[in-house]
Design a protein around this motif. Structure first.
Motif, PDB file in Angstrom:
ATOM      1  N   LEU A 123      38.116  35.623  30.943  1.00 33.85           N
ATOM      2  CA  LEU A 123      37.076  34.861  31.640  1.00 33.85           C
ATOM      3  C   LEU A 123      37.618  34.364  32.973  1.00 33.85           C
ATOM      4  CD1 LEU A 123      36.004  32.590  28.640  1.00 33.85           C
ATOM      5  CD2 LEU A 123      34.942  34.745  29.353  1.00 33.85           C
ATOM      6  N   ALA A 124      36.790  34.455  34.016  1.00 34.65           N
ATOM      7  CA  ALA A 124      37.255  34.017  35.326  1.00 34.65           C
ATOM      8  C   ALA A 124      36.067  33.737  36.234  1.00 34.65           C
ATOM      9  CB  ALA A 124      38.154  35.084  35.944  1.00 34.65           C
ATOM     10  N   SER A 125      36.369  33.301  37.457  1.00 37.88           N
ATOM     11  CA  SER A 125      35.328  32.996  38.440  1.00 37.88           C
ATOM     12  C   SER A 125      34.789  34.292  39.042  1.00 37.88           C
ATOM     13  CB  SER A 125      35.925  32.146  39.557  1.00 37.88           C
ATOM     14  OG  SER A 125      36.670  32.994  40.433  1.00 37.88           O
ATOM     15  N   PRO A 126      33.645  34.215  39.735  1.00 36.67           N
ATOM     16  CA  PRO A 126      33.116  35.409  40.410  1.00 36.67           C
ATOM     17  C   PRO A 126      34.114  35.979  41.430  1.00 36.67           C
ATOM     18  CG  PRO A 126      31.446  33.699  40.312  1.00 36.67           C
ATOM     19  CD  PRO A 126      32.705  33.071  39.817  1.00 36.67           C
ATOM     20  N   TYR A 127      34.852  35.124  42.120  1.00 39.19           N
ATOM     21  CA  TYR A 127      35.848  35.621  43.076  1.00 39.19           C
ATOM     22  C   TYR A 127      36.908  36.460  42.360  1.00 39.19           C
ATOM     23  CZ  TYR A 127      34.412  32.376  46.862  1.00 39.19           C
ATOM     24  OH  TYR A 127      33.740  31.711  47.847  1.00 39.19           O
ATOM     25  N   THR A 128      37.431  35.900  41.280  1.00 32.36           N
ATOM     26  CA  THR A 128      38.517  36.585  40.568  1.00 32.36           C
ATOM     27  C   THR A 128      38.020  37.887  39.943  1.00 32.36           C
ATOM     28  OG1 THR A 128      39.522  34.437  40.143  1.00 32.36           O
ATOM     29  CG2 THR A 128      40.313  36.269  38.805  1.00 32.36           C
ATOM     30  N   VAL A 129      36.793  37.865  39.398  1.00 34.32           N
ATOM     31  CA  VAL A 129      36.253  39.087  38.798  1.00 34.32           C
ATOM     32  C   VAL A 129      36.031  40.144  39.885  1.00 34.32           C
ATOM     33  CG1 VAL A 129      34.270  40.085  37.583  1.00 34.32           C
ATOM     34  CG2 VAL A 129      35.247  37.907  36.817  1.00 34.32           C
ATOM     35  N   ALA A 130      35.501  39.735  41.041  1.00 36.70           N
ATOM     36  CA  ALA A 130      35.264  40.703  42.120  1.00 36.70           C
ATOM     37  C   ALA A 130      36.589  41.268  42.637  1.00 36.70           C
ATOM     38  CB  ALA A 130      34.482  40.038  43.249  1.00 36.70           C
ATOM     39  N   ALA A 131      37.583  40.402  42.805  1.00 33.44           N
ATOM     40  CA  ALA A 131      38.884  40.881  43.287  1.00 33.44           C
ATOM     41  C   ALA A 131      39.487  41.860  42.286  1.00 33.44           C
ATOM     42  CB  ALA A 131      39.829  39.693  43.502  1.00 33.44           C
ATOM     43  N   SER A 132      39.320  41.554  40.990  1.00 33.15           N
ATOM     44  CA  SER A 132      39.853  42.434  39.950  1.00 33.15           C
ATOM     45  C   SER A 132      39.093  43.761  39.925  1.00 33.15           C
ATOM     46  CB  SER A 132      39.761  41.755  38.585  1.00 33.15           C
ATOM     47  OG  SER A 132      40.392  40.484  38.630  1.00 33.15           O
ATOM     48  N   ALA A 133      37.800  43.716  40.265  1.00 30.70           N
ATOM     49  CA  ALA A 133      37.005  44.948  40.304  1.00 30.70           C
ATOM     50  C   ALA A 133      37.531  45.879  41.384  1.00 30.70           C
ATOM     51  CB  ALA A 133      35.533  44.611  40.555  1.00 30.70           C
ATOM     52  N   VAL A 134      37.898  45.308  42.516  1.00 32.27           N
ATOM     53  CA  VAL A 134      38.396  46.128  43.634  1.00 32.27           C
ATOM     54  C   VAL A 134      39.725  46.784  43.261  1.00 32.27           C
ATOM     55  CG1 VAL A 134      39.296  46.016  46.003  1.00 32.27           C
ATOM     56  CG2 VAL A 134      37.191  44.778  45.390  1.00 32.27           C
ATOM     57  N   GLU A 135      40.574  46.042  42.565  1.00 27.37           N
ATOM     58  CA  GLU A 135      41.912  46.556  42.233  1.00 27.37           C
ATOM     59  C   GLU A 135      41.952  47.321  40.912  1.00 27.37           C
ATOM     60  OE1 GLU A 135      44.665  46.243  44.164  1.00 27.37           O
ATOM     61  OE2 GLU A 135      43.454  45.264  45.717  1.00 27.37           O
ATOM     62  N   GLY A 136      40.954  47.101  40.053  1.00 29.85           N
ATOM     63  CA  GLY A 136      41.010  47.709  38.721  1.00 29.85           C
ATOM     64  C   GLY A 136      42.004  47.001  37.808  1.00 29.85           C
ATOM     65  N   ARG A 137      42.541  45.906  38.291  1.00 28.54           N
ATOM     66  CA  ARG A 137      43.523  45.115  37.535  1.00 28.54           C
ATOM     67  C   ARG A 137      43.247  43.646  37.836  1.00 28.54           C
ATOM     68  NH1 ARG A 137      48.068  48.270  36.349  1.00 28.54           N
ATOM     69  NH2 ARG A 137      47.776  50.373  37.123  1.00 28.54           N
ATOM     70  N   ILE A 138      43.665  42.776  36.935  1.00 28.29           N
ATOM     71  CA  ILE A 138      43.439  41.351  37.181  1.00 28.29           C
ATOM     72  C   ILE A 138      44.179  40.948  38.458  1.00 28.29           C
ATOM     73  CG2 ILE A 138      43.763  39.001  36.302  1.00 28.29           C
ATOM     74  CD1 ILE A 138      43.234  40.082  33.524  1.00 28.29           C
ATOM     75  N   THR A 139      43.437  40.277  39.339  1.00 23.01           N
ATOM     76  CA  THR A 139      43.940  40.008  40.681  1.00 23.01           C
ATOM     77  C   THR A 139      43.557  38.602  41.108  1.00 23.01           C
ATOM     78  OG1 THR A 139      43.633  42.342  41.239  1.00 23.01           O
ATOM     79  CG2 THR A 139      43.809  40.814  43.090  1.00 23.01           C
ATOM     80  N   ASP A 140      44.501  37.872  41.666  1.00 27.82           N
ATOM     81  CA  ASP A 140      44.203  36.565  42.246  1.00 27.82           C
ATOM     82  C   ASP A 140      43.389  36.790  43.525  1.00 27.82           C
ATOM     83  OD1 ASP A 140      44.413  34.290  43.990  1.00 27.82           O
ATOM     84  OD2 ASP A 140      46.006  33.515  42.698  1.00 27.82           O
ATOM     85  N   PRO A 141      42.197  36.186  43.623  1.00 21.90           N
ATOM     86  CA  PRO A 141      41.336  36.472  44.775  1.00 21.90           C
ATOM     87  C   PRO A 141      41.893  35.910  46.076  1.00 21.90           C
ATOM     88  CG  PRO A 141      40.399  34.712  43.472  1.00 21.90           C
ATOM     89  CD  PRO A 141      41.587  35.209  42.714  1.00 21.90           C
ATOM     90  N   GLY A 142      42.928  35.080  45.988  1.00 20.93           N
ATOM     91  CA  GLY A 142      43.566  34.564  47.195  1.00 20.93           C
ATOM     92  C   GLY A 142      44.031  35.693  48.114  1.00 20.93           C
ATOM     93  N   ARG A 143      44.348  36.831  47.519  1.00 22.98           N
ATOM     94  CA  ARG A 143      44.756  38.011  48.282  1.00 22.98           C
ATOM     95  C   ARG A 143      43.701  38.451  49.284  1.00 22.98           C
ATOM     96  NH1 ARG A 143      46.426  43.263  45.519  1.00 22.98           N
ATOM     97  NH2 ARG A 143      46.193  43.786  47.702  1.00 22.98           N
TER      98      ARG A 143
END
Ligand code: SF4
Lengths: 189, 433
Positions: B410-430
């Protein structure tokens, strides 16, 4: 409500949520049609991961999918039993399987209310965590008068908490019965 | 004598008692009862069984029926449940019915209640859904109940309550960019555990709340039940009033706790250092910093539900997805029909949210609860085969989104979107700036 229940015990861990008690894909089955409602008994606890189904060993399904009934009439569980959704399908499924009481360290509040107000079975709280000294299949006596649960197989007894204000609703057999007794809703015609 | 908290004042005002204190059991009158397609039919069944076929709801204008759970499915039992609701609404003269398959259809009940102007600060809302606590964002005492309790409210307009203790959270500091209400509430749940607020109410206040919009306040209150709370609440203020005015609701915001109220506990939480959070399988309190989960491969990303399917949630996701492509299947489910419409009108960087999502390769499904709770096997976005999913929803217990062997983060929309771009769990700060 009976004073003493002698039954085999089914043991579960902490935080057993309502998706484990009755997975969401079954929720459209009717609660009002008696034959459909009975099916919930066979589905009770079908979402519990296999290794946690019937502790300590796991892999012991709670109910028989053919008869929709369970050989276990008492559940012993850890903390926060019934957390998650508000679905009353959860206590209904357990009751349809033949469950007569849960003894847990603590409950999630909506499940606790549902079990009491629906008059399905008493949700009792144990003074200490009992999951370690019960094994699924042990025989136990639940003495509601003395507020105690005795493990016959292991010859140990533990105390239960008094249910407080909710006790009156438990004794009345549910919220509607309780309210009828006090003139809060009309008598059944 | 000490004063009362906001929640105690609301309960006292609805119980005929001048004052109440935690632990008291009181009868309260309900202002509103909400039910949906999963629990409505069972509630109606109990009402008829207990009162009789002639049973009438206590006040048809105070009952709101919002089908949202099993809508876009071929499941015959689910369709029958909708028919049961239709029959009841007709028989009882209930006006507030957002029927599936009509222009009035809305979608997820908790977002609908706020969007359609059903909520007023200081009122009591009962709903046959555990996330009814979402409405606390507008200053209501709002809590989830089961079918028997809802049938009792239908029959009498009343229900018994144990007055909860109030845990007060004063949120201070300034959150970093890409840190949201979802991260705040996940971090609180991670610290308290899934029963850390059992039987209590969680009240939020402080400068972070003062600056927070209603959508984010709803996210915060929504997940209080994941800490076991009876309700979550935020005192109404100017932001609340402006939101209500936009929906044609004139409400006073005078209700607030007494200055000398007694709290179970008061915690000051500085959000300044907070990083994006992720709740790992299989419990909402299994929380870590997103960067600690960096690199975990996901098969599916899911943006939707009462927690994370509001228009503001899609704005956040689109800030990241604008001009990028998703690397894994990404399912978007607007909470309501209104959110779905706004996807076509709201813009980020000059393009509509809908255009951004589609260009990124995400799929948009019809508004409903959809895969948030798994549902029938033909449900949009459901995890049918043991997938690993990162989701903006609120629960990740075993099997919650479908197959028992699936895994949900479970995560925020930012974190889920960032993870979607990478295909891996990603800190959206990137993806900042
Ligand atoms: S979106 Fe999910 S959590 Fe919200 S009401 Fe629907 S099923 Fe429940």
């Amino acid at each position: 409500m009976e004073q003493a229940i002698t039954a085999r015990v089914y043991v579960l861990g902490d935080d057993v949520d309502t998706d484990q008690i009755i997975p969401a894909r079954h929720l459209a089955i009717s609660l009002d049609d008696a034959a459909e409602r009975a099916r919930y008994g066979g589905l009770a606890l079908s979402g519990v991961p296999l290794e946690k189904a019937g502790l300590p060993g796991g892999n012991r399904p709670f109910s028989d999918t053919i008869s929709s009934r369970s050989p276990y009439a008492i559940i012993v569980a850890g903390k926060n039993f019934g957390c998650g959704s508000s679905r009353e399908h959860a206590p209904v499924a357990l009751a349809e399987a033949g469950l007569r009481a849960v003894v847990a360290r603590s409950y999630a509040r909506i499940f606790y209310r549902n079990a009491i107000d629906g008059g399905y079975f008493p949700p009792l709280e144990s003074e200490e965590d009992l999951t370690g000294w019960f094994a699924t299949g042990d025989e136990a006596v639940l003495d509601l008068g003395a507020a105690a649960l005795r493990n016959i197989t292991k010859n140990r007894e533990c105390a239960l908490r008094e249910p407080g204000a909710a006790g009156e609703i438990i004794r009345a057999g549910g919220l509607f019965e309780y309210a009828r007794g006090r003139g809060l809703v009309e008598k059944r015609r | 004598m000490a004063g009362m908290t906001l929640t105690e004042k609301i309960i006292a005002g609805h119980s005929g008692n001048g004052r109440v204190s935690p632990g008291m059991t009181v009868w309260v009158t309900a202002d509103l009862l909400m039910t949906h397609d999963v629990c409505g039919p069972g509630t109606i069944g109990i009402l008829k069984k207990e009162i009789g076929e002639h049973a009438r709801v206590w006040d048809p204008d105070r009952v709101v029926i919002i089908p949202d759970h099993f809508i876009f499915t071929g499941d015959a039992d689910a369709r029958r449940n909708l028919d049961t609701l239709r029959g009841f609404v007709k028989e009882q003269g209930i006006r507030h019915f957002y029927d599936a398959g009509t222009d009035r259809y809305s979608g997820v009940c908790h977002v609908t209640l706020a969007e359609r102007g059903h909520l007023r600060p200081g009122e009591i809302l009962f709903g046959t859904d555990s996330h009814t606590c979402t409405a606390g964002a507008l200053g209501l005492f709002a809590t989830g109940i089961g079918n028997t309790d809802a049938a009792f409210v239908m029959a009498t307009g009343k229900l018994w309550l144990r007055v909860p203790e109030t845990m007060r959270f004063v949120l201070e500091g300034t959150a970093r960019p890409r840190v949201t209400a979802k991260d705040i509430v996940l971090s609180l749940i991670g610290g308290m555990g899934v029963d850390g607020a059992a039987y209590r109410t969680m009240e939020f206040c402080g400068p972070v709340i003062d600056r927070m919009g209603i959508a984010e306040r709803m996210t915060l209150c929504n997940m209080t039940v994941e800490a076991g709370a009876k309700s979550g609440i935020i005192a109404a203020d100017g932001t609340t009033q402006a939101f209500l005015k936009g929906r044609g609701v004139a409400a006073s915001v005078a209700v607030g706790g007494d200055p000398d109220a007694r709290y179970h506990s008061e915690r000051r939480v500085d959000v300044t250092a907070l990083k994006p959070q992720v709740a790992c399988p299989h419990s909402p309190d299994n929380v870590r910093d997103a960067e600690e989960c960096r690199g975990i491969k996901v098969d599916r990303c899911y943006i939707g539900s009462c927690t994370g399917g509001k228009i503001e949630d899609f704005v956040m996701a689109c800030e990241i997805l604008d001009g990028r492509r998703v690397a894994v299947e990404t399912c978007c489910v607007p909470a309501t029909a209104q959110v779905a419409r706004e996807l076509q009108t709201r813009t980020v960087g000059g393009r509509t949210l809908g255009a951004i999502l589609t260009a990124a390769g995400a799929t948009i499904g019809p508004p409903s609860c959809a895969a948030c709770l798994g549902g029938p096997p033909d449900t949009f976005g459901r995890l049918n085969r043991g997938e690993v999913c990162i989701s903006t929803t609120n629960r990740n217990f075993p099997g919650r989104m479908g197959a028992p062997d699936s895994k949900v983060f479970l995560a925020s929309p930012y974190t889920v979107a960032a993870s979607a771009v990478e295909g891996r769990i990603t800190d959206p700060g990137r993806f900042s700036g």
